[in-house]
Design an enzyme around this catalytic site. Structure first.
Site, PDB file in Angstrom:
ATOM      1  N   ILE A 461       0.832  -1.214   0.000  1.00  0.00           N
ATOM      2  CA  ILE A 461       0.000   0.000   0.000  1.00  0.00           C
ATOM      3  C   ILE A 461       0.865   1.262   0.000  1.00  0.00           C
ATOM      4  O   ILE A 461       0.396   2.346   0.318  1.00  0.00           O
ATOM      5  CB  ILE A 461      -1.002  -0.011   1.173  1.00  0.00           C
ATOM      6  CG1 ILE A 461      -0.297  -0.049   2.529  1.00  0.00           C
ATOM      7  CG2 ILE A 461      -1.950  -1.196   1.048  1.00  0.00           C
ATOM      8  CD1 ILE A 461      -1.255   0.091   3.732  1.00  0.00           C
ATOM      9  N   GLY A 462       2.126   1.062  -0.387  1.00  0.00           N
ATOM     10  CA  GLY A 462       3.055   2.189  -0.432  1.00  0.00           C
ATOM     11  C   GLY A 462       4.163   2.040   0.595  1.00  0.00           C
ATOM     12  O   GLY A 462       5.021   2.908   0.741  1.00  0.00           O
ATOM     13  N   GLY A 649       6.651  -4.689  13.852  1.00  0.00           N
ATOM     14  CA  GLY A 649       5.945  -3.813  12.910  1.00  0.00           C
ATOM     15  C   GLY A 649       6.389  -2.368  13.043  1.00  0.00           C
ATOM     16  O   GLY A 649       6.687  -1.892  14.137  1.00  0.00           O
ATOM     17  N   GLU A 652       3.002   1.810  12.008  1.00  0.00           N
ATOM     18  CA  GLU A 652       2.107   2.661  12.789  1.00  0.00           C
ATOM     19  C   GLU A 652       2.753   3.374  13.967  1.00  0.00           C
ATOM     20  O   GLU A 652       2.253   4.400  14.420  1.00  0.00           O
ATOM     21  CB  GLU A 652       0.901   1.822  13.245  1.00  0.00           C
ATOM     22  CG  GLU A 652       0.016   1.520  12.045  1.00  0.00           C
ATOM     23  CD  GLU A 652      -0.963   0.384  12.231  1.00  0.00           C
ATOM     24  OE1 GLU A 652      -2.130   0.655  12.511  1.00  0.00           O
ATOM     25  OE2 GLU A 652      -0.568  -0.786  12.078  1.00  0.00           O
TER      26      GLU A 652
HETATM   27 MO1  MOS Z   1      -3.710  -0.008   9.817  1.00  0.00          MO
HETATM   28  S1  MOS Z   1      -5.096   1.220  10.723  1.00  0.00           S
HETATM   29  O1  MOS Z   1      -3.883  -1.390  10.839  1.00  0.00           O
HETATM   30  O2  MOS Z   1      -4.269  -0.357   8.249  1.00  0.00           O
END
Ligand code: MOS
Length: 689
Positions: A461-462, A649, A652
């Site tokens: 997604i980028g 991860g 985020e």
């Molecule tokens: Mo992210 S809000 O888990 O795509």
């Protein structure tokens, strides 16, 4: 691994699809040249609550190019979906302003849009309720919060601890509704081939979209082919099928031709899920030396009439600091509003504003450095689960980050540094994000020419996912990256988990690792590996990424204009698979955090029952002019307890602590404590003089 091959993992490999993207050759969903395609435009409800009684198409304005006008009175019946937002054009009920109530399909985009503008809607309007308040009469406690956490946790005796504590903070922080604004709005081209459906769709999870859209048409997932080669951002808003995919397929079925539906940006504000506003009360009790004795964090949020989505706003508070007496909770109100959904770090991003700003307030009450306060409350095991940490370098992030940022030079007194017309301040906040992996399957094939084909139904997604999977496969196969070709972005490839929860690289990389190892072990020319069993054996708690965010802000002494002159993130996130794409994720998250701190707000008009700002002119996201210095660094960490790559991860965590660091820096610069985001100049001006 062969001795001649330098490891690919850990190298700053450029994006594999980079040249295709910058030359315009990369195709996004709406760009596929599909023969005979026609265009759709969504008619959105102009009221927040009521019933749609009739749709009138004025014959004098009717255009020959209009092929169909669909609404609940004439649309084909769909199977009941798990997600009620996908039951499009099935009911007369209007549940929020902006809900799709009709779809125009026309030979040209212009004709579809024109017909949608002049359509007549006969609506019986009902009084609506769209305003979230902490004392709302219909407030309730959900059973669980996203994705499956208990809504409330309690231990010890919070009230008694508060009664006994010499130092206390009891504050309420508010965060506004926030809207996902990926560069590429949601789009679908739907093509029926007999009873099979092909969707060119922009999303974060092709197999999930195939399953969800198939279900509403009574088709098994295998009969729906979702093609998602490139995606221009998602942030959670494309994590599951959105109404555009079903509407396009419905339109295509009715007119018997492929239908393209590209949502205009304005439609994203109500149709693809926003971040709920939150009202967070947070109470901290401490001994005079700063030892926390109680933490109480409760969030009030909204959901919709259609569907319960409960953001896990206070869940991060369960992981951060030691304290014997604890409570975290969530309260919800059903409003006549769109259903809130995922937006980058749902839970952690708004919740850590409450916790990390309250920690800053407590540090000030105690006369203690805010980093020292955090050091004094470092837990030995996970504070609520009691599970040992697989790795936790939170304090190292704070200390090393402070060193690199120049924290020691900070005069702790608020409003103590003036440079020309600017008040200058420094702020700090902690960050955490869970380390997750989900079951996925990957296939690898050895080709006769010495190359390898790797396939997994992941999406990029980028983030650089395609590139990282290539690096992982190359190392496991012991070959240079140019001998590996990774295919993703197609639901017919081996089943993969969602590009969400910062879990993509871990989940897909795990499956790719397994498939490559199996290929080498077996000596066959093809191997398939399903990670389900291994992933499910993983301990759920005790595995987090950590970070410390630092901000330097300048506030104009006359106008209250806030500039972030430096933003710095120090992270401990396991093994960094690709430093170039990792840095981009960190600084992208931090930039989004700057938007959350200073700019972004869905401004509600309770009378109209909607947000009044629906585009990038009025909903402000940070642009280059807002960014001065934004940098990220990370500690060495390699945690093989979490997955075979040793990685955590990173998508985020950058947004998690940045807003609080900025809010705390504004306080330090000006002496003004804003507890209601975003920190705009109108909230500072009355107190600046
Ligand atoms: Mo992210 S809000 O888990 O795509």
């Amino acid at each position: 691994m062969t001795a001649t091959t330098a490891p690919a993992v850990g190298s700053p490999l450029g994006r594999i699809e980079g040249p295709a993207k910058v030359t315009g050759a990369a195709r996004y969903a709406a760009e596929y040249p599909v023969e005979d395609v026609v265009h759709a435009w969504v008619v959105q409800s102009p009221v927040a609550r009521g019933t749609l009684d009739a749709v009138i198409v004025d014959p004098t304005t009717e255009d020959d190019d209009v092929l169909a006008v669909l609404w609940h009175g004439n649309a084909p019946r769909l199977e009941q979906p798990d997600d009620p937002e996908l039951a499009v054009l099935q009911s007369e009920r209007i549940s929020y302003r902006g809900q799709a109530v009709a779809l125009v399909v026309a030979r040209t985009l212009e004709a579809a849009r024109r017909a949608a503008q002049v359509i007549g809607l006969e609506i019986t309007e009902e009084p609506h309720d769209t305003l979230l308040t902490a004392d709302h009469p219909e407030i309730y406690s959900p059973e669980q919060v996203n994705p499956a956490f208990p809504a409330d946790t309690r231990s010890g005796d919070v009230e008694q601890a508060f009664a006994a504590a010499p130092v206390k903070v009891d504050v309420t922080y508010r965060t506004p509704a926030l809207h996902n604004n990926p560069m590429e709005p949601h789009a679908t081209i739907a093509v029926w081939q007999g009873d099979d459906l092909v969707l060119y769709d922009s999303n974060q999870h092709p197999p999930g979209v195939a399953g969800a859209v198939g279900a509403v048409f009574g088709l098994p997932a295998e009969r729906v082919h979702v093609i998602t080669e490139h995606v221009g951002g998602g942030f959670g808003s494309k994590g599951s099928a959105r109404p555009n995919a079903v509407l396009a397929a419905l339109g295509a079925r009715v007119v018997g031709r492929p239908v393209k539906l590209a949502l205009p940006r304005q439609a994203l504000f109500s149709m693809v899920g926003h971040r709920t506003p939150t009202i967070q009360r947070i109470r901290l009790a401490a001994e005079r030396d700063g030892t926390l004795t109680a933490i109480d964090h409760e969030a009030v949020e909204h959901t919709s009439r259609l569907f319960e989505f409960a953001e896990q706003t206070t869940v991060a508070t369960r992981h951060m600091y030691a304290a014997a007496n604890r409570h975290t909770g969530h309260r919800l109100v059903r409003l006549d509003m769109p259903t809130p959904r995922w937006m980058r770090a749902p839970g952690e991003a708004p919740g850590m504003v409450g916790l990390e700003c309250a920690m800053d307030e407590l540090a000030e009450e105690l006369g203690l450095d805010p980093i020292e306060l955090r050091i004094r409350n470092e837990p030995r095991v996970e504070p609520e689960s009691g599970v040992p940490f697989s790795s936790r370098q939170y304090l190292q992030c704070l200390r090393e980050g402070a060193e690199r940022f120049g924290w020691a030079d900070r005069d702790p007194r608020p409003r103590s540094r003036r440079e020309g017309n600017w008040w200058v301040g420094l702020g700090v906040a902690g960050a955490t994000y869970p380390t997750m992996a989900q079951p996925s399957t990957a296939r690898v094939r050895a080709r006769p020419d010495g190359r390898y084909d790797v396939a997994v139904a992941a999406t990029d997604i980028g983030t650089g996912a395609r590139t990282i999977l290539t690096q992982i496969a190359a190392d496991e196969l012991g070959v240079p990256v140019d001998r590996v070709r990774v295919r993703i972005g197609d639901s017919t490839l081996p089943k993969a988990s969602v590009a969400g929860g910062s879990s993509g690289s871990a989940s897909w990389g795990w499956a790719v690792t397994g498939a490559c190892r199996e290929l080498r072990r077996s000596g066959n020319d093809e191997a398939v590996y399903d990670s389900t069993e291994e992933v499910q054996q993983q301990e759920k708690d005790g595995k987090h990424a950590y970070g410390a965010h630092f901000a330097e802000v300048r506030v104009d002494a006359d106008t209250g204009e806030v500039r972030v002159s430096r933003l710095f993130g120090m992270y401990a996130v396991g093994r960094v698979l690709n430093p170039r794409t990792a840095r981009s994720q960190f600084i992208g998250g931090m930039t989004m955090g700057l938007g959350m701190a200073l700019h972004e707000e869905g401004v509600l008009d309770p009378a109209m029952g909607d947000w009044v700002n629906h585009d990038l002119a009025e909903y402000h996201v940070p642009v280059h002019a807002d960014i001065e210095s934004v940098e990220a660094a990370w500690l060495s960490e390699d945690d093989r307890a979490v997955n075979p790559m040793g990685s955590k991860g990173i998508g985020e965590i950058g947004i998690v602590g940045s807003p609080a660091a900025i809010v705390n820096a504004v306080r330090h610069a000006t002496g003004i404590r804003v507890r209601d985001l975003p920190v705009r100049l109108d909230k500072l001006l009355p107190y600046l003089a």
